[in-house]
Design a protein around this motif. Structure first.
Motif, mmCIF file in Angstrom:
data_model
loop_
_atom_site.group_PDB
_atom_site.id
_atom_site.type_symbol
_atom_site.label_atom_id
_atom_site.label_comp_id
_atom_site.label_asym_id
_atom_site.label_seq_id
_atom_site.Cartn_x
_atom_site.Cartn_y
_atom_site.Cartn_z
ATOM 1 N N LEU A 108 65.576 33.471 18.454
ATOM 2 C CA LEU A 108 66.372 34.274 19.396
ATOM 3 C C LEU A 108 66.892 35.444 18.588
ATOM 4 O O LEU A 108 67.529 35.237 17.553
ATOM 5 C CB LEU A 108 67.538 33.448 19.946
ATOM 6 C CG LEU A 108 67.135 32.293 20.834
ATOM 7 C CD1 LEU A 108 68.307 31.351 21.057
ATOM 8 C CD2 LEU A 108 66.619 32.813 22.171
ATOM 9 N N LYS A 125 63.283 32.949 28.027
ATOM 10 C CA LYS A 125 64.096 31.905 27.383
ATOM 11 C C LYS A 125 63.963 30.566 28.103
ATOM 12 O O LYS A 125 64.078 29.503 27.505
ATOM 13 C CB LYS A 125 65.566 32.308 27.410
ATOM 14 C CG LYS A 125 65.900 33.438 26.487
ATOM 15 C CD LYS A 125 67.372 33.737 26.612
ATOM 16 C CE LYS A 125 67.693 35.072 26.012
ATOM 17 N NZ LYS A 125 68.973 35.595 26.421
ATOM 18 N N ALA A 149 64.044 36.033 23.303
ATOM 19 C CA ALA A 149 63.301 34.904 22.736
ATOM 20 C C ALA A 149 61.914 35.369 22.317
ATOM 21 O O ALA A 149 61.227 36.084 23.060
ATOM 22 C CB ALA A 149 63.188 33.783 23.764
#
Ligand SMILES: CC(C)(COP(=O)(O)OP(=O)(O)OC[C@H]1O[C@@H](n2cnc3c(N)ncnc32)[C@H](O)[C@@H]1OP(=O)(O)O)[C@@H](O)C(=O)NCCC(=O)NCCS
Length: 155
Positions: A108, A125, A149
């Protein structure tokens, strides 16, 4: 890349340097803080980059299951960026995942183009299991997460 740069697994002797490096980024809101105690506990998950014997970068792997590992606490000290050291660390972390037989590496991040250059893709995500978000309870941005992400699937 400086000729004397090496990336290696961290040892307990690196804890103080790791603490200072991560704390500097944590104060800027770029990383989650890690106490010295936590770093001691997680030391086997960390790799460091050394230049002339000084630790100037770090990164860690957090196992999120048999198939997935997350890159955390990835950072290169100011003054050492843009020399290929971050890429060297990511390569080593990916190699560690490969050795452990884990096929997917995610992160992330705000540094999307850096990860794209290192063979990751941007993903939603929502594709990740809930375990990914356990660390988020300690993050001040937990209800307004603006990190992206990224995922690399190893061949
Ligand atoms: C992200 C970070 C680890 C990159 O390390 P680095 O040593 O500067 O990266 P490298 O020198 O290996 O860069 C590799 C490539 O990515 C590019 N790149 C690096 N940082 C970039 C950025 N912020 N934006 C766009 N491209 C970037 C470089 O230009 C280089 O491209 P090239 O190979 O075509 O020259 C470092 O900038 C950092 O510590 N950032 C702050 C902490 C952070 O955000 N960590 C990520 C948390 S997941």
């Amino acid at each position: 890349m400086p000729a004397v740069a090496v990336s290696r697994r961290a040892t307990l002797e690196d804890v103080e340097q790791l603490y200072l490096l991560i704390d500097d980024y944590a104060r800027k809101g770029i990383m989650l803080p890690r106490s010295r105690k936590v770093l001691e506990r997680l030391i086997n998950d960390f790799v460091v980059t050394e230049v002339d014997g000084a630790v100037v970068g770090c990164g860690s792997l957090c196992k999120l299951g048999d198939e997935l590992v997350e890159i955390r606490s990835l950072g290169i000290a100011e003054g050492y960026k843009g020399q290929g050291l971050g890429s060297m660390l990511v390569k080593q972390l990916v190699e560690e995942a490969r050795v452990q037989g884990i096929p997917k590496v995610m992160a992330l991040t705000y540094e999307v183009s850096f990860f794209l250059k290192n063979g990751f893709n941007v993903v939603e995500k929502e594709i990740f299991p809930e375990k990914v978000w356990t660390d988020c309870v300690n993050c001040s941005k937990q209800h307004a997460c603006d990190e992206i992400a990224v995922l690399k699937i190893l061949d």
